[in-house]
Design a protein around this motif. Structure first.
Motif, short mmCIF file in Angstrom:
data_model
loop_
_atom_site.label_atom_id
_atom_site.label_comp_id
_atom_site.label_asym_id
_atom_site.label_seq_id
_atom_site.Cartn_x
_atom_site.Cartn_y
_atom_site.Cartn_z
N ALA A 72 110.82 90.39 -10.62
CA ALA A 72 110.97 91.74 -11.19
C ALA A 72 110.22 92.75 -10.33
CB ALA A 72 110.44 91.76 -12.62
N SER A 73 109.05 92.35 -9.82
CA SER A 73 108.28 93.23 -8.96
C SER A 73 109.02 93.51 -7.65
CB SER A 73 106.91 92.60 -8.66
OG SER A 73 106.20 93.40 -7.74
N GLY A 110 107.05 87.43 -13.34
CA GLY A 110 107.15 88.83 -12.96
C GLY A 110 107.31 89.07 -11.48
N ALA A 152 113.73 99.09 -5.32
CA ALA A 152 114.43 100.21 -5.94
C ALA A 152 113.65 101.51 -5.76
CB ALA A 152 114.69 99.94 -7.41
N GLU A 153 112.32 101.43 -5.91
CA GLU A 153 111.48 102.62 -5.74
C GLU A 153 111.61 103.23 -4.35
OE1 GLU A 153 107.89 101.09 -8.73
OE2 GLU A 153 107.59 101.23 -6.56
N ASN A 154 111.93 102.39 -3.37
CA ASN A 154 112.05 102.87 -2.00
C ASN A 154 113.52 103.01 -1.56
OD1 ASN A 154 109.20 102.90 -0.55
ND2 ASN A 154 109.20 101.19 -2.00
N SER A 155 114.41 103.04 -2.58
CA SER A 155 115.85 103.25 -2.34
C SER A 155 116.45 102.19 -1.40
CB SER A 155 116.10 104.65 -1.77
OG SER A 155 115.62 105.64 -2.65
N ALA A 190 107.68 99.28 0.65
CA ALA A 190 107.93 98.35 -0.45
C ALA A 190 107.08 97.10 -0.32
CB ALA A 190 109.41 97.98 -0.48
N ALA A 212 112.27 93.44 -7.14
CA ALA A 212 113.40 94.32 -7.43
C ALA A 212 112.94 95.76 -7.66
CB ALA A 212 114.17 93.80 -8.65
N ASN A 213 111.84 95.93 -8.41
CA ASN A 213 111.35 97.27 -8.70
C ASN A 213 110.86 97.99 -7.46
OD1 ASN A 213 111.88 97.03 -11.44
ND2 ASN A 213 109.84 96.24 -11.93
N ARG A 214 110.10 97.30 -6.62
CA ARG A 214 109.55 97.94 -5.43
C ARG A 214 110.65 98.31 -4.44
NH1 ARG A 214 104.93 100.05 -7.05
NH2 ARG A 214 103.36 98.50 -7.65
N ASP A 269 100.55 94.36 -5.53
CA ASP A 269 100.84 93.74 -6.82
C ASP A 269 100.31 92.31 -6.92
OD1 ASP A 269 102.15 96.02 -7.57
OD2 ASP A 269 104.17 95.25 -7.16
#
Length: 433
Positions: free
Chosen positions: A364-365, A361, A371-374, A410, A367-369, A417
């Motif tokens: 994935a974490s 994970g 994306a959350e911060n553009s 991020a 990439a997600n973080r 995490d």
């Protein structure tokens, strides 16, 4: 020929001694060029007994530099003591209040008190000159204040600290770690016993504050500069930069934006093909972007007795010849208040190095973080583990245009995490020609 120009020099270290030696050795040539003799009539230093390589016969000795500036029979005062407060400040003020021109190499003094001293010089009908305060022997002050006076400058940037450039060059070319390079720099005299002022970016910031005022006609604002040094740069970063087609330099940047002036000093990855990337060792370089000339680059010795003395002497010659423009390019009353630019996205993107725990994970974490911060990623690479951290692997990210605040947000989320070990590394990428 005009009457002689009587000089008082306070501070006879490497630079001061070199200035005196030059005036003694080139007396006839200098007199012919400027139309009057240059003669040192008063000096001040800590140790009277030391042999400094020039004849002190006939020179009045002052133990107190302030007394020299206030009382000596001189036509110009040369301050080469260093430091922003106390005796150097008092001595310069004393000379200016007498209406005596001052020549200084003191960047810290100017960064902290330049505008006030410029006003004092104007009020007393005299001049303050400081070619040697920025980039050693490179004539960047004269270039900006005189040769580019008809240009609108949009950006000034460069390599303004030879110690940092020496360390980064050695790290890249010889694969030596930061600490070992710093010790070598200290042994060679390129770095002080306490190197914080250089490697922390503060020396470069003082110089940048002065250049910013000249470039944009604003009051000096040292406190508005974002400052980051080079102590966190590792061989891993140097290697990654090479693989990506970059070199790491401590960059000083001042740029005009639609909301004000942005000033920053920090390590940066710059394209290896660029002219600035070729500047190695203790050499300094300043690039200036303007409307009429486009971009010009000035490079040369940024420190050392001979180079700095050359710059001091050029100012003395200007005083002797009677041609001295306003201290900061404009009369002090016409300098605009400094307006700090709003935060904006950094166009060149960022290099980020993470030590990531080898857990399901983790990617994935990341990439997600992001994306959350553009934050848009140009690349993400897991490098070979070096086994320095148990159960971790180095991961290198290169982003597209984004803000530093977004990246820090991020990275803070990634740390929460539980996937990161240690402190992440983040370096701006500057797309310079």
């Amino acid at each position: 020929m005009k009457t002689e120009l009587r000089l008082g020099i306070a501070g006879l270290g490497t630079v001061g001694a070199n200035v005196a030696q030059l005036i003694e050795r080139k007396a006839d040539v200098l007199a012919e060029r400027v139309g009057r003799d240059l003669r040192i009539t008063a000096i001040s230093a800590r140790d009277r007994s030391r042999n400094r390589g020039f004849d002190t016969h006939g020179m009045q000795w002052f133990d107190d530099p302030v007394a020299l500036a206030r009382e000596a029979k001189i036509d110009a005062f040369v301050e080469l003591i260093g430091g922003s407060e106390g005796i150097p400040l008092q001595a310069v003020e004393a000379a200016l209040k007498r209406g005596i021109p001052v020549v200084t190499a003191n960047k810290a003094l100017l960064a902290h008190h330049g505008v006030a001293l410029a006003k004092l010089a104007t009020e007393n009908g005299t001049e303050l000159l400081f070619e040697a305060a920025v980039a050693g022997g490179i004539p960047v002050i004269k270039t900006m204040r005189e040769a580019l006076s008809g240009n609108d400058v949009s950006r000034v940037y460069g390599i303004l600290n030879g110690t940092c450039n020496y360390i980064l060059t050695r790290m890249e070319k010889e694969g030596i770690g930061f600490d070992a390079c710093l010790r070598d720099a200290q042994a060679l005299g390129y770095a002080e016993a306490d190197p914080t002022f250089d490697i922390g970016g503060y020396d470069a910031a003082h110089k940048l504050a002065i250049l910013t005022s000249l470039a944009f006609g604003t009051e000096i604002s040292l406190e508005s500069i974002f400052i980051e040094g080079i102590s966190k740069i590792s061989i891993d970063d140097i290697t990654a930069a090479q693989e990506l087609g970059y070199r790491i330099k401590l960059l000083a940047v001042a740029v005009r934006t639609d909301s004000g002036i942005e000033q920053r000093v920090h390590p940066a990855m710059i394209p290896a093909r660029s002219s600035l990337a070729q500047v190695d060792g203790v050499t300094n370089a300043v690039a200036i972007d303007s409307d009429l000339l486009g971009s010009i680059l000035l490079a040369g010795p940024g420190a050392g007795g001979a180079a700095t003395a050359s710059a001091v002497l050029s100012d003395v010659m200007d005083v002797a010849g009677g041609f001295v423009p306003p201290t900061l390019g404009l009369p002090p009353s016409r300098l605009q208040p400094y307006q700090r630019a709003r935060m904006r996205a950094h166009e060149g993107g960022y290099y980020i190095r993470l030590a990531v725990y080898d857990r399901v994970g983790a990617f994935a974490s990341i990439a997600n973080r992001m994306a959350e911060n553009s934050i848009s990623l140009e690349s993400i690479v897991q490098r070979k583990a070096d086994h320095k951290g148990e159960g971790t692997a180095p991961v290198v990210l290169v982003t597209h245009e984004t803000t530093e605040a977004a990246i820090r947000s991020a990275l803070e989320a990634l740390s929460r995490d539980g996937y990161l070990s240690g402190e992440p590394q983040m370096i701006r990428i500057e797309d310079l020609e």
